[in-house]
Design a protein around this motif. Structure first.
Motif, PDB file in Angstrom:
ATOM      1  N   GLY A  15     -62.546 -11.645   6.761  1.00  0.00           N
ATOM      2  CA  GLY A  15     -61.720 -12.751   6.255  1.00  0.00           C
ATOM      3  C   GLY A  15     -61.938 -13.997   7.101  1.00  0.00           C
ATOM      4  N   ASP A  16     -61.448 -15.124   6.578  1.00  0.00           N
ATOM      5  CA  ASP A  16     -61.742 -16.422   7.193  1.00  0.00           C
ATOM      6  C   ASP A  16     -61.151 -16.597   8.580  1.00  0.00           C
ATOM      7  OD1 ASP A  16     -63.399 -17.431   5.362  1.00  0.00           O
ATOM      8  OD2 ASP A  16     -61.845 -18.497   4.208  1.00  0.00           O
ATOM      9  N   GLU A  17     -60.136 -15.783   8.918  1.00  0.00           N
ATOM     10  CA  GLU A  17     -59.520 -15.931  10.243  1.00  0.00           C
ATOM     11  C   GLU A  17     -60.379 -15.287  11.347  1.00  0.00           C
ATOM     12  OE1 GLU A  17     -58.647 -13.792   7.939  1.00  0.00           O
ATOM     13  OE2 GLU A  17     -57.183 -12.316   8.607  1.00  0.00           O
ATOM     14  N   ALA A  18     -61.465 -14.590  10.977  1.00  0.00           N
ATOM     15  CA  ALA A  18     -62.274 -13.893  11.989  1.00  0.00           C
ATOM     16  C   ALA A  18     -62.893 -14.880  12.975  1.00  0.00           C
ATOM     17  CB  ALA A  18     -63.365 -13.077  11.305  1.00  0.00           C
ATOM     18  N   VAL A  19     -62.829 -14.500  14.248  1.00  0.00           N
ATOM     19  CA  VAL A  19     -63.430 -15.311  15.319  1.00  0.00           C
ATOM     20  C   VAL A  19     -64.515 -14.445  15.960  1.00  0.00           C
ATOM     21  CG1 VAL A  19     -62.975 -16.384  17.557  1.00  0.00           C
ATOM     22  CG2 VAL A  19     -61.249 -16.470  15.755  1.00  0.00           C
ATOM     23  N   CYS A  20     -65.687 -15.052  16.203  1.00  0.00           N
ATOM     24  CA  CYS A  20     -66.826 -14.267  16.692  1.00  0.00           C
ATOM     25  C   CYS A  20     -67.271 -14.786  18.060  1.00  0.00           C
ATOM     26  CB  CYS A  20     -67.949 -14.407  15.670  1.00  0.00           C
ATOM     27  SG  CYS A  20     -69.340 -13.331  15.929  1.00  0.00           S
ATOM     28  N   ARG A  21     -67.656 -13.864  18.955  1.00  0.00           N
ATOM     29  CA  ARG A  21     -68.100 -14.284  20.286  1.00  0.00           C
ATOM     30  C   ARG A  21     -69.167 -13.304  20.786  1.00  0.00           C
ATOM     31  NH1 ARG A  21     -65.798 -11.265  24.480  1.00  0.00           N
ATOM     32  NH2 ARG A  21     -64.646  -9.533  23.577  1.00  0.00           N
ATOM     33  N   PHE A  22     -69.932 -13.733  21.789  1.00  0.00           N
ATOM     34  CA  PHE A  22     -70.861 -12.815  22.446  1.00  0.00           C
ATOM     35  C   PHE A  22     -70.045 -11.916  23.369  1.00  0.00           C
ATOM     36  CE2 PHE A  22     -73.913 -16.050  21.204  1.00  0.00           C
ATOM     37  CZ  PHE A  22     -74.986 -15.266  20.800  1.00  0.00           C
TER      38      PHE A  22
END
Ligand SMILES: O=C(O)CCC(=O)C(=O)O
Length: 266
Positions: A100-107
């Motif tokens: 969903g659009d609220e997903a936050v992605c990081r290394f």
């Protein structure tokens, strides 16, 4: 593959049913070449070692002993240029498609398996490392920077296992001085034969959620096995009733000591 929607509807449906997904390209060959240079540099510089962010995932991690499975947490802290990569852009777009659009992605981390000596990453669920107070809604995106094969330690999954809660784990070799976790022998014996290995080209990716059982074999090849792992999360739910994970409560690693000493110095 487009940067806005790296995954097809069929791939999304497959992930939701099976709990994992493998795709051949999440980024470009040019990006992979740049990521490899950055990756090798931060391992060579031992970036994060003093603050407990570089350590041996599979060993007791004493100073001066060659690591069986070197790992760096939060690699973008030591190489902020990772945040300019095509990979983070496409991984973020894929994570939004899955969560969903609220997903936050990081290394999240980098795991290096040296040629011939890189150790196995034992069977585990990622959520066994995380706070037991929450039901987590997050996925890992695993990206090799050279071909990943059964011989050098590609990812392996148990399709459908994402539907279970966290099962009993222990520190590797039942030694709380080791950072890594493995299933207890009783849980390992239940694995069965429903295991899928996911060989990938460089810049391909596997996706799995925090409850999926997974493993990567030792590196028995003559080439280094480099993997960058991104993590994407959406808000989870508070667990009710609460649980405790004794395998995390008993941990006593050299990495934790280095992290505490570095915090004292600040
Ligand atoms: O790269 C590996 O050896 C294992 C990676 C893994 O367990 C993960 O990404 O959750």
């Amino acid at each position: 593959m487009t940067a806005e929607k790296p995954l097809t509807d069929e791939q999304i449906a497959f992930f939701q049913q099976e709990g994992y997904l493998a795709i051949d390209a999440l980024t470009t060959p040019e990006d992979v070449a740049e990521l490899r240079v950055i990756y090798d540099r931060i391992f060579e510089q031992r970036a994060g070692r003093d603050e407990g962010n570089q350590f041996d995932l599979a060993g007791t991690d004493e100073e001066g002993r060659k690591a069986a499975l070197p790992q760096i947490l939060n690699p973008a802290k030591y190489a902020p240029e990772l945040l300019e990569s095509v990979l983070i852009r496409n991984a973020t777009a894929a994570a939004k498609q899955l969560l969903g659009d609220e997903a936050v992605c990081r290394f999240a981390h980098a795991i290096y398996k040296p040629p011939r000596t890189g150790a196995e990453t034992p069977w585990h669920q990622d959520a066994a490392y995380w706070s037991p107070e929450w039901i987590h809604k997050s996925i890992s995106i695993w990206v090799p920077l050279q071909p990943a094969t059964p011989e050098n330690g590609c990812m392996e999954f148990v399709p459908g296992s994402q539907r279970q809660d966290v099962v009993p784990h222990q520190s590797i070799n039942n030694d709380p001085r080791v950072h890594g976790l493995e299933l207890t022998p009783e849980e390992l014996a239940k694995l069965g034969e429903n295991i899928v290995a996911c060989p990938l080209p460089p810049g391909g990716a596997t996706f799995h959620g925090g409850y999926m059982l997974h493993h990567a074999g030792a590196n028995r090849s003559d080439i280094p096995r480099r993997a960058l792992i991104l993590s994407a999360g959406a808000p989870g739910e508070k667990r009710n009733p609460p649980r405790r994970f004794p395998w995390m409560e008993e941990k006593k690693t050299a990495r934790m000591e280095r992290a505490a000493a570095a915090a004292d110095d600040t």
